[in-house]
Write a protein that holds these residues in place. Structure first.
Motif, mmCIF file in Angstrom:
data_model
loop_
_atom_site.group_PDB
_atom_site.id
_atom_site.type_symbol
_atom_site.label_atom_id
_atom_site.label_comp_id
_atom_site.label_asym_id
_atom_site.label_seq_id
_atom_site.Cartn_x
_atom_site.Cartn_y
_atom_site.Cartn_z
ATOM 1 N N ALA A 61 0.828 -1.208 0.000
ATOM 2 C CA ALA A 61 0.000 0.000 0.000
ATOM 3 C C ALA A 61 0.861 1.255 0.000
ATOM 4 C CB ALA A 61 -0.924 -0.002 1.218
ATOM 5 N N VAL A 105 2.054 1.805 -3.489
ATOM 6 C CA VAL A 105 0.995 2.368 -4.328
ATOM 7 C C VAL A 105 0.863 3.866 -4.053
ATOM 8 C CG1 VAL A 105 -1.491 2.368 -4.799
ATOM 9 C CG2 VAL A 105 -0.273 0.194 -4.495
ATOM 10 N N ASN A 106 0.880 4.234 -2.789
ATOM 11 C CA ASN A 106 0.794 5.641 -2.399
ATOM 12 C C ASN A 106 1.983 6.439 -2.923
ATOM 13 O OD1 ASN A 106 -0.554 7.754 -0.790
ATOM 14 N ND2 ASN A 106 1.306 7.680 0.455
ATOM 15 N N CYS A 152 -4.519 7.013 -8.131
ATOM 16 C CA CYS A 152 -4.149 6.035 -7.104
ATOM 17 C C CYS A 152 -5.369 5.415 -6.430
ATOM 18 C CB CYS A 152 -3.244 6.700 -6.054
ATOM 19 S SG CYS A 152 -1.599 7.077 -6.659
ATOM 20 N N TYR A 153 -6.419 6.194 -6.257
ATOM 21 C CA TYR A 153 -7.622 5.644 -5.613
ATOM 22 C C TYR A 153 -8.319 4.658 -6.548
ATOM 23 C CZ TYR A 153 -11.927 5.346 -2.922
ATOM 24 O OH TYR A 153 -12.985 4.870 -2.190
ATOM 25 N N ALA A 185 -6.072 1.443 -7.260
ATOM 26 C CA ALA A 185 -5.513 0.712 -6.116
ATOM 27 C C ALA A 185 -5.654 -0.797 -6.270
ATOM 28 C CB ALA A 185 -6.185 1.182 -4.823
ATOM 29 N N VAL A 241 -2.378 -3.230 -6.331
ATOM 30 C CA VAL A 241 -2.131 -4.125 -5.201
ATOM 31 C C VAL A 241 -2.114 -5.576 -5.669
ATOM 32 C CG1 VAL A 241 -3.051 -5.003 -3.009
ATOM 33 C CG2 VAL A 241 -3.058 -2.545 -3.472
ATOM 34 N N GLY A 253 -3.853 -4.808 1.690
ATOM 35 C CA GLY A 253 -3.204 -3.849 0.796
ATOM 36 C C GLY A 253 -4.179 -2.896 0.147
ATOM 37 N N ALA A 292 -4.155 1.076 0.935
ATOM 38 C CA ALA A 292 -3.804 1.980 -0.169
ATOM 39 C C ALA A 292 -4.819 3.107 -0.291
ATOM 40 C CB ALA A 292 -3.710 1.201 -1.476
ATOM 41 N N ARG A 293 -6.098 2.780 -0.177
ATOM 42 C CA ARG A 293 -7.140 3.795 -0.302
ATOM 43 C C ARG A 293 -7.208 4.693 0.930
ATOM 44 N NH1 ARG A 293 -12.170 1.209 -3.837
ATOM 45 N NH2 ARG A 293 -11.083 1.473 -5.840
#
Length: 454
Positions: A281, A284-285, A337-338, A341, A345, A358, A362-363
């Motif tokens: 996560a 991803v961020n 990214c949202y 995700a 992931v 994850g 991430a969100r």
């Protein structure tokens, strides 16, 4: 070289000057991101979530030595860009040589310490994890430690070279090392079957190539700066000038490393798969974070040069354009990214439980996405002015005085893995507010002291 630097920093239209400096910096950050994602992706192809968790546990050690490079890189860039703006070219060479040799020495000491104290280090970062996970952490760190001096050099000069108006050169050095790492990852992790050790070897080779590229640049004589031992000076406020901004900047990374250790340890209460999910996560961020860091670091030399030259009007024009650009990119990257995700992931974690962690994490992390661009521009604005006290306050607040108490409070009150992760977005909003206040205070103080009306 001097005329080209002057043209970009002093005379080029603000949007052009900003983009010339920001684009290579953003590309460099994207390459760092791709390299980090590649490491995790190819390790995840071993189908062993514990290996993914091991890299997450080892990351804080890596971040700590990146912070050493940042100390001399950010501190040196701030000082050198102001010196060049003031026409103090000879002193800028002294500062550059100081950053190279002192940073290299610290890197060598760090390498030796990690190799001699590998067991205590592993216990510190992953002591509560499963024995198999700890073994992977040790294997990874033993190899990565060899490349620490090169990691430090690469991080120093990927920043400092921008101070002389050579953002493209700084970008090329980072790309060289990162591309090599990305190419070698599948070969060594999967092809040779070296798993975590393969990722570590690829990382070391990439760091060596980046450091070598920057050293060759200085030895070629095409730089207005120098790493020659004869140019080394610590006196004349050079060491103090570098450390005044470098220490706060590196403290932010050191505290980030510390907070990563803390959150990993707190997250182990929810299982090693939760740690694996958190690690993915965070990556991803980082798709949003690294791009926005690139905007901030790219504009810093331009701000520093005009601050050194006392050009208040251009300083404010650059800052204004950079903030508008950063806000726009923040919103776009938050949406990406949202919405993305799930697929991102899933690329790293196939275990259903680890994937659920994850995706959820991430969100949660991207909640602060819309304001991150403002944060990084303001951080670099403060550093560009050589504002040591505001820089120190902001650095120890975001990942220390603000984040760690919020982290422990959320852990104690909510007893939830998701709320543990929520501590970061909450802290980011607090940090943005603080950064705006400190930037205004620093601007008024330092430009008034220079005799310019605010």
């Amino acid at each position: 070289m001097k005329d080209k630097t002057t043209e970009i920093f002093e005379n080029a239209p603000v949007p052009k000057a900003v983009l010339i400096n920001i684009i290579p910096s953003v590309i460099s950050m994207i390459m760092v991101l791709v390299y980090n994602l590649a490491d995790t992706y190819f390790i995840s192809q071993t189908k062993d979530a514990l290996m993914v968790a091991a890299v997450s546990f080892a990351t804080p050690v890596f971040l700590f030595f990146m912070a050493v490079g940042m100390l001399f890189g950010v501190g040196g860039t701030s000082l050198i860009s102001r010196m060049l703006g003031q026409g103090r070219d000879k002193e800028a060479k002294h500062a550059c040589s100081f950053c190279f040799w002192t940073g290299t020495a610290v890197g060598v000491v760090g390498m030796v310490l990690i190799l001699l104290a590998i067991n205590p280090v592993c216990t510190m970062v992953a002591g509560e994890a499963k024995p198999e996970t700890v073994a992977y952490v040790k294997q990874y760190l033993m190899i990565v430690a060899v490349g620490i001096p090169f990691l430090v050099i690469g991080n120093i000069f990927s920043t400092i070279i921008r101070a002389e108006g050579k953002a493209n050169k700084a970008m090329m050095g980072m790309i060289l090392g990162n591309v090599a790492n990305i190419i070698l990852d599948p070969i060594m992790i999967l092809g040779f079957g070296w798993n975590v050790a393969g990722a570590a070897v690829a990382t070391v080779i990439g760091n060596v190539l980046s450091a070598g590229f920057y050293i060759i640049h200085f030895l070629s004589g095409r730089s207005m700066l120098s790493i020659h031992p004869k140019q080394y000076r610590a006196r004349g406020k050079i060491a103090a000038g570098v450390l005044a901004i470098g220490v706060p900047a590196s403290l932010n990374s050191i505290l980030m490393s510390t907070s990563n250790v803390i959150i990993n340890k707190l997250m182990t209460a929810h299982g090693d798969l939760a740690v694996a999910g958190l690690g993915v996560a965070m990556k991803v961020n980082m798709v949003a974070v690294m791009l926005l860091i690139g905007v901030g670091t790219g504009v810093q030399p331009l701000l520093g040069y005009n601050f050194g030259a006392g050009n208040r009007k251009r300083f404010l024009s650059v800052l204004r354009f950079s903030l508008i650009l950063a806000i726009g990119l923040s919103v776009v990257m938050t949406i990406i990214c949202y919405m993305g995700a799930g697929p991102m992931v899933n690329a790293f974690l196939e275990d259903p439980e680890a994937y659920d962690f994850g995706m959820q994490f991430a969100r949660t992390l991207i909640i602060s996405g819309p304001i991150l661009g403002v944060l990084f521009v303001m951080i670099n604005t403060i550093q560009s002015m050589g504002a040591a006290v505001p820089s120190m306050i902001l650095s120890i607040s975001r990942q220390g005085l603000l984040y760690i108490p919020v982290l422990f409070t959320f852990n104690a009150v909510f007893h939830s893995a998701e709320m543990l992760v929520m501590a970061q977005p909450v802290t980011d909003y607090l940090a943005v507010t603080l950064s705006i206040i400190l930037s205004i205070v620093a601007f008024k103080k330092y430009f008034v002291e220079r005799g310019q009306p605010v």
